[in-house]
Motif scaffolding. Structure first.
Motif, PDB file in Angstrom:
ATOM      1  N   PRO A 163       0.804  -1.232   0.000  1.00  0.00           N
ATOM      2  CA  PRO A 163       0.000   0.000   0.000  1.00  0.00           C
ATOM      3  C   PRO A 163       0.835   1.279   0.000  1.00  0.00           C
ATOM      4  O   PRO A 163       0.413   2.292  -0.534  1.00  0.00           O
ATOM      5  CB  PRO A 163      -0.809  -0.091   1.296  1.00  0.00           C
ATOM      6  N   SER A 164       2.039   1.235   0.544  1.00  0.00           N
ATOM      7  CA  SER A 164       2.864   2.447   0.589  1.00  0.00           C
ATOM      8  C   SER A 164       3.255   2.921  -0.811  1.00  0.00           C
ATOM      9  O   SER A 164       3.575   4.087  -1.009  1.00  0.00           O
ATOM     10  CB  SER A 164       4.119   2.207   1.421  1.00  0.00           C
ATOM     11  N   LEU A 165       3.211   2.044  -1.792  1.00  0.00           N
ATOM     12  CA  LEU A 165       3.563   2.419  -3.155  1.00  0.00           C
ATOM     13  C   LEU A 165       2.386   3.007  -3.937  1.00  0.00           C
ATOM     14  O   LEU A 165       2.566   3.509  -5.039  1.00  0.00           O
ATOM     15  CB  LEU A 165       4.100   1.203  -3.913  1.00  0.00           C
ATOM     16  N   ASP A 178      -0.909   7.643 -10.036  1.00  0.00           N
ATOM     17  CA  ASP A 178      -1.576   6.581 -10.783  1.00  0.00           C
ATOM     18  C   ASP A 178      -0.733   5.320 -10.873  1.00  0.00           C
ATOM     19  O   ASP A 178      -0.877   4.525 -11.801  1.00  0.00           O
ATOM     20  CB  ASP A 178      -1.966   7.045 -12.188  1.00  0.00           C
ATOM     21  N   PHE A 179       0.161   5.129  -9.909  1.00  0.00           N
ATOM     22  CA  PHE A 179       1.004   3.932  -9.908  1.00  0.00           C
ATOM     23  C   PHE A 179       0.143   2.676  -9.879  1.00  0.00           C
ATOM     24  O   PHE A 179       0.403   1.719 -10.605  1.00  0.00           O
ATOM     25  CB  PHE A 179       1.952   3.960  -8.704  1.00  0.00           C
ATOM     26  N   ALA A 180      -0.888   2.690  -9.058  1.00  0.00           N
ATOM     27  CA  ALA A 180      -1.755   1.518  -8.934  1.00  0.00           C
ATOM     28  C   ALA A 180      -2.407   1.169 -10.270  1.00  0.00           C
ATOM     29  O   ALA A 180      -2.472  -0.002 -10.649  1.00  0.00           O
ATOM     30  CB  ALA A 180      -2.820   1.762  -7.871  1.00  0.00           C
TER      31      ALA A 180
END
Length: 108
Positions: free
Chosen positions: A59-61, A74-76
């Motif tokens: 989640p930290s990313l 928008d990494f996810a």
């Protein structure tokens, strides 16, 4: 080129230890230091997919970062898009167990 080197080629830019990469390969039934065989490409993709899924579980990313004048966001979405692409590619690849023949149930 070994299986480990081929996996590293597939996941360029993702920094994991050699031990971690070896675990992912072993989980896909590949020996890390064995010579790469193109027939094991599907297992390499499965290892890369497992790595991406592990990253997506952090989640930290998933938050947005601002660095100088650039925003990394928008990494996810991007990682999920890559996961979906790999899953699709893996599903479409033929496995060695699949038979090229087929059974005709109805012949008219």
């Amino acid at each position: 080129m070994t299986n480990l080197q081929r996996l590293e080629m597939e996941i360029k830019g993702i920094n994991l230890s050699q031990n971690e990469l070896q675990v992912y390969l072993l989980e896909s039934n590949l020996t890390p230091h064995t010579e790469y065989n193109p027939e094991s490409k599907k297992a390499i993709y499965q290892s890369a997919l497992s790595i991406l899924e592990s990253i997506a579980n952090q989640p930290s990313l998933m938050k947005s970062y601002k660095y100088d004048d650039m925003t990394v966001s928008d990494f996810a979405e991007h990682i999920q898009s890559r996961i979906d692409q790999l899953e699709r590619k893996i599903r479409q690849m033929k496995t060695s167990e699949e038979d090229t023949s087929f059974f005709m149930l109805f012949n008219g």
